[in-house]
Design a protein around this motif. Structure first.
Motif, PDB file in Angstrom:
ATOM      1  N   ASN A 126      12.516   1.786  -7.112  1.00  0.00           N
ATOM      2  CA  ASN A 126      12.198   1.740  -5.693  1.00  0.00           C
ATOM      3  C   ASN A 126      12.586   0.374  -5.123  1.00  0.00           C
ATOM      4  O   ASN A 126      12.227  -0.671  -5.675  1.00  0.00           O
ATOM      5  CB  ASN A 126      10.702   1.995  -5.477  1.00  0.00           C
ATOM      6  CG  ASN A 126      10.341   2.017  -4.002  1.00  0.00           C
ATOM      7  OD1 ASN A 126       9.939   1.013  -3.438  1.00  0.00           O
ATOM      8  ND2 ASN A 126      10.475   3.175  -3.376  1.00  0.00           N
ATOM      9  N   TRP A 128      11.611  -1.322  -2.639  1.00  0.00           N
ATOM     10  CA  TRP A 128      10.558  -2.220  -2.160  1.00  0.00           C
ATOM     11  C   TRP A 128      10.014  -3.095  -3.286  1.00  0.00           C
ATOM     12  O   TRP A 128       9.389  -4.131  -3.028  1.00  0.00           O
ATOM     13  CB  TRP A 128       9.446  -1.408  -1.496  1.00  0.00           C
ATOM     14  CG  TRP A 128       9.956  -0.745  -0.265  1.00  0.00           C
ATOM     15  CD1 TRP A 128      10.513   0.507  -0.181  1.00  0.00           C
ATOM     16  CD2 TRP A 128      10.050  -1.301   1.035  1.00  0.00           C
ATOM     17  NE1 TRP A 128      10.931   0.763   1.101  1.00  0.00           N
ATOM     18  CE2 TRP A 128      10.666  -0.324   1.870  1.00  0.00           C
ATOM     19  CE3 TRP A 128       9.675  -2.524   1.590  1.00  0.00           C
ATOM     20  CZ2 TRP A 128      10.897  -0.550   3.224  1.00  0.00           C
ATOM     21  CZ3 TRP A 128       9.909  -2.744   2.943  1.00  0.00           C
ATOM     22  CH2 TRP A 128      10.514  -1.767   3.728  1.00  0.00           C
ATOM     23  N   GLN A 278       2.237  -1.003  -0.254  1.00  0.00           N
ATOM     24  CA  GLN A 278       3.176  -0.336   0.647  1.00  0.00           C
ATOM     25  C   GLN A 278       3.613   1.031   0.135  1.00  0.00           C
ATOM     26  O   GLN A 278       4.121   1.849   0.914  1.00  0.00           O
ATOM     27  CB  GLN A 278       4.426  -1.203   0.829  1.00  0.00           C
ATOM     28  CG  GLN A 278       4.192  -2.485   1.615  1.00  0.00           C
ATOM     29  CD  GLN A 278       5.443  -3.329   1.647  1.00  0.00           C
ATOM     30  OE1 GLN A 278       5.856  -3.909   0.643  1.00  0.00           O
ATOM     31  NE2 GLN A 278       6.066  -3.404   2.794  1.00  0.00           N
ATOM     32  N   THR A 279       3.441   1.287  -1.165  1.00  0.00           N
ATOM     33  CA  THR A 279       3.970   2.532  -1.748  1.00  0.00           C
ATOM     34  C   THR A 279       2.903   3.286  -2.545  1.00  0.00           C
ATOM     35  O   THR A 279       3.232   4.058  -3.444  1.00  0.00           O
ATOM     36  CB  THR A 279       5.159   2.216  -2.682  1.00  0.00           C
ATOM     37  OG1 THR A 279       4.713   1.338  -3.735  1.00  0.00           O
ATOM     38  CG2 THR A 279       6.305   1.569  -1.931  1.00  0.00           C
ATOM     39  N   MET A 282       3.316   7.212  -2.446  1.00  0.00           N
ATOM     40  CA  MET A 282       4.545   7.607  -3.141  1.00  0.00           C
ATOM     41  C   MET A 282       4.437   7.379  -4.641  1.00  0.00           C
ATOM     42  O   MET A 282       4.778   8.255  -5.454  1.00  0.00           O
ATOM     43  CB  MET A 282       5.730   6.797  -2.606  1.00  0.00           C
ATOM     44  CG  MET A 282       6.214   7.171  -1.230  1.00  0.00           C
ATOM     45  SD  MET A 282       7.689   6.232  -0.798  1.00  0.00           S
ATOM     46  CE  MET A 282       8.902   6.968  -1.904  1.00  0.00           C
ATOM     47  N   ASN A 283       3.974   6.194  -5.018  1.00  0.00           N
ATOM     48  CA  ASN A 283       3.951   5.799  -6.422  1.00  0.00           C
ATOM     49  C   ASN A 283       2.999   6.666  -7.238  1.00  0.00           C
ATOM     50  O   ASN A 283       3.366   7.205  -8.292  1.00  0.00           O
ATOM     51  CB  ASN A 283       3.552   4.317  -6.516  1.00  0.00           C
ATOM     52  CG  ASN A 283       3.893   3.686  -7.849  1.00  0.00           C
ATOM     53  OD1 ASN A 283       4.219   4.366  -8.814  1.00  0.00           O
ATOM     54  ND2 ASN A 283       3.813   2.375  -7.900  1.00  0.00           N
ATOM     55  N   ASN A 380       9.212   3.761   1.642  1.00  0.00           N
ATOM     56  CA  ASN A 380       7.840   3.327   1.389  1.00  0.00           C
ATOM     57  C   ASN A 380       6.908   4.358   2.012  1.00  0.00           C
ATOM     58  O   ASN A 380       7.368   5.356   2.572  1.00  0.00           O
ATOM     59  CB  ASN A 380       7.592   1.909   1.916  1.00  0.00           C
ATOM     60  CG  ASN A 380       7.759   1.806   3.425  1.00  0.00           C
ATOM     61  OD1 ASN A 380       7.636   2.790   4.166  1.00  0.00           O
ATOM     62  ND2 ASN A 380       8.055   0.611   3.917  1.00  0.00           N
ATOM     63  N   ASP A 381       5.594   4.136   1.927  1.00  0.00           N
ATOM     64  CA  ASP A 381       4.653   5.164   2.383  1.00  0.00           C
ATOM     65  C   ASP A 381       4.832   5.518   3.860  1.00  0.00           C
ATOM     66  O   ASP A 381       4.733   6.689   4.247  1.00  0.00           O
ATOM     67  CB  ASP A 381       3.207   4.701   2.146  1.00  0.00           C
ATOM     68  CG  ASP A 381       2.781   4.856   0.701  1.00  0.00           C
ATOM     69  OD1 ASP A 381       3.512   5.517  -0.057  1.00  0.00           O
ATOM     70  OD2 ASP A 381       1.715   4.312   0.326  1.00  0.00           O
TER      71      ASP A 381
END
Length: 510
Positions: A126, A128, A278-279, A282-283, A380-381
């Motif tokens: 990713n 970011w 920030q993620t 997603m993560n 990112n999210d």
């Protein structure tokens, strides 16, 4: 903290042979699915050890401070009373380190290893996370050694008190700063040239008899006003609002050398952890997606299904009014994969307004797997939700917004409209509970005072927290600090001189 083994956790204990065999199988499976990760080292830990590491943010060592002990005691007590249990923990380093609780069931260990490989793939790929320090394990140890030396030289109490101040401000950083250059500094030569030519106005070329028509007086006056504003901007410090408050303090606050070192450590660690905030959706969703796929299709045997389902459902349960990143993330990844497998995107799909046809829509594109790997790399999210959240998804998941009913004294459903739900989710994810505050003037009222501005995004700032934050900022800045914000729809200014908080009304223009 409670006594733990004196071995250095980074060396770890070897996995039992059964788990080592499963680690190799799961690693091979993960690579077969296309996951690409750093070397991942698993360590077996007792619950005391894993609570200690968790209290340090996933690292076996941090600088000395009382907050780690407080976190450890809370985790230890919660575990002993059966209120919580750490199943997995992994850190973003190369190689990556993950910790397994030694009294977990084998099915739990397999689930955790599958989940971890998903995380490490995300860390590595990713964008970011790209600027983060992949050797942060060593850097944390260096920070710990540096703080201990400063404590030996300046005393434990002053150093620890200053760390307290800095930690109360560690969310006032700009998580986007590694990716975006936000300001251009004006040199002294540029300022002097602009000052010298402040009365020179750029005119539109025109012949003499047309000049008064092409360059009328009102146009020339506007140009002079524009140049005056540009010159005033050059004189202002900072020229543009600065979101990275900690970075600005490092540059401009009257800090002693040891204080500067401490603040730099706090900011470096805050910036390292920023991409995880920030993620988060997603993560966690990505790791859950992959552990679910590998466990259900390749790993589980019949005797483990019930235990797996019980523990997995506990992880992905979503209570009313709360956002579970595991649940939200995994469902949205599946939604994206299904849409691209069926070709439910593009102009034709968007233009289709027949609900029956949309339900039957399936072009057989089978591009879902490729798409989710692409999304995993770039988003990112905020962009993840903004781009891929759909009305169909929100309806399937039963999302709605809530509002507090003062008469009934309870929270009630406010709206099920997709636009309202999406706006609420984006607002929640964008703020992450942290107000957006920027430095606007380091010489406010020509007295060297610090002026800050809160970007009001629908939620009022908490005045009690603001009072503590402003007091700590004033202590570091050594002069009064002011914050312009909005409370109950009215523009106000909060001012703190290090001793007392004052609140005053202000005009919108400040």
């Amino acid at each position: 903290m409670a006594l733990i083994s004196n071995r250095f956790l980074r060396e770890g204990r070897a996995l039992p042979q059964e788990l080592e065999d499963w680690r190799q199988k799961i690693e091979t499976l993960a690579k077969g699915y296309g996951l690409d990760f750093f070397e991942t080292i698993f360590e077996m830990c007792t619950y005391e050890e894993i609570n200690m590491i968790a209290s340090y943010g996933g690292f076996p060592t941090r600088y000395p401070h009382w907050r780690w002990g407080m976190d450890y005691i809370q985790m230890q007590t919660s575990y002993e009373y059966g209120l919580s249990k750490i199943y997995e923990m992994v850190i973003n380093t190369d190689p990556s380190y993950a910790y397994l609780l030694d009294n977990n069931l084998v099915v739990d260990q397999k689930l955790v290893m599958s989940h971890v490989f998903g995380h490490v793939d995300f860390f590595k790929n990713n964008l970011w996370f790209a600027p983060t320090n992949r050797k942060m394990l060593d850097q944390m140890a260096n920070h710990a050694a540096k703080v201990r030396k400063l404590m030996d030289k300046h005393g434990q109490s002053p150093v620890e008190s200053f760390i307290d101040l800095c930690l109360s401000l560690d969310n006032l950083v700009d998580p986007h700063s590694p990716h975006i250059r936000r300001e251009r500094r004006t040199s002294q030569a540029e300022y002097e040239e602009a000052h010298t030519n402040r009365e020179v106005v750029g005119k539109i070329p025109a012949k003499g008899y047309m000049d008064k028509h092409i360059n009328p007086p009102e146009f020339l006056a506007a140009q002079r006003e524009k140049k005056a504003e540009e010159l005033a901007k050059m004189r202002r410090y900072p020229e543009e609002p600065v979101r990275d408050v900690l970075g600005f303090l490092l540059e401009a606050a009257p800090l002693e050398s040891w204080q500067h070192q401490i603040l730099q450590i706090i900011r470096d660690e805050a910036m390292y952890f920023a991409p995880q905030g920030q993620t988060k959706i997603m993560n966690e969703g990505w790791a859950t997606y992959w552990h679910t796929k590998m466990m259900t299709q390749d790993i589980l045997d019949d005797s483990e299904v019930i235990d797996y389902c019980d523990h997995h459902s506990g992880t992905t349960a979503m209570r009313p009014g709360q956002l579970n990143p595991y649940k939200m993330g995994v469902e949205l990844w599946r939604h994206i994969e299904e849409r691209w497998d069926k070709g439910q995107h593009g102009k034709d799909w968007v233009d289709c307004d027949d609900p029956r046809e949309r339900r039957r829509w399936d072009t057989g594109a089978m591009e879902g797997r490729e798409k989710i790997f692409q999304v995993r790399r770039t988003h990112n999210d905020i962009t993840f939700l903004d781009t891929f959240l759909t009305a169909d998804f929100c309806r399937q998941q039963g999302f709605f917004t809530t509002a507090y009913d003062k008469r009934a004294r309870e929270w009630v459903i406010d709206s099920r409209d997709f636009a309202d739900v999406k706006k609420g989710l984006l607002q929640m994810v964008a703020s992450r509970g942290t107000p957006r505050v920027m430095v606007t003037d380091a010489n406010a009222f020509n007295r060297g005072e610090l002026m800050l501005e809160h970007t009001h995004e629908g939620l009022d700032i908490q005045l009690d927290w603001a009072a503590v934050t402003l007091k700590n900022l004033a202590t570091i800045w050594r002069r009064s600090v002011h914050l312009d914000t909005v409370v109950d729809g009215k523009p106000i200014r909060l001012s703190h001189d290090g001793t007392e908080l004052k609140k005053s009304e202000r005009k919108e223009d400040g």
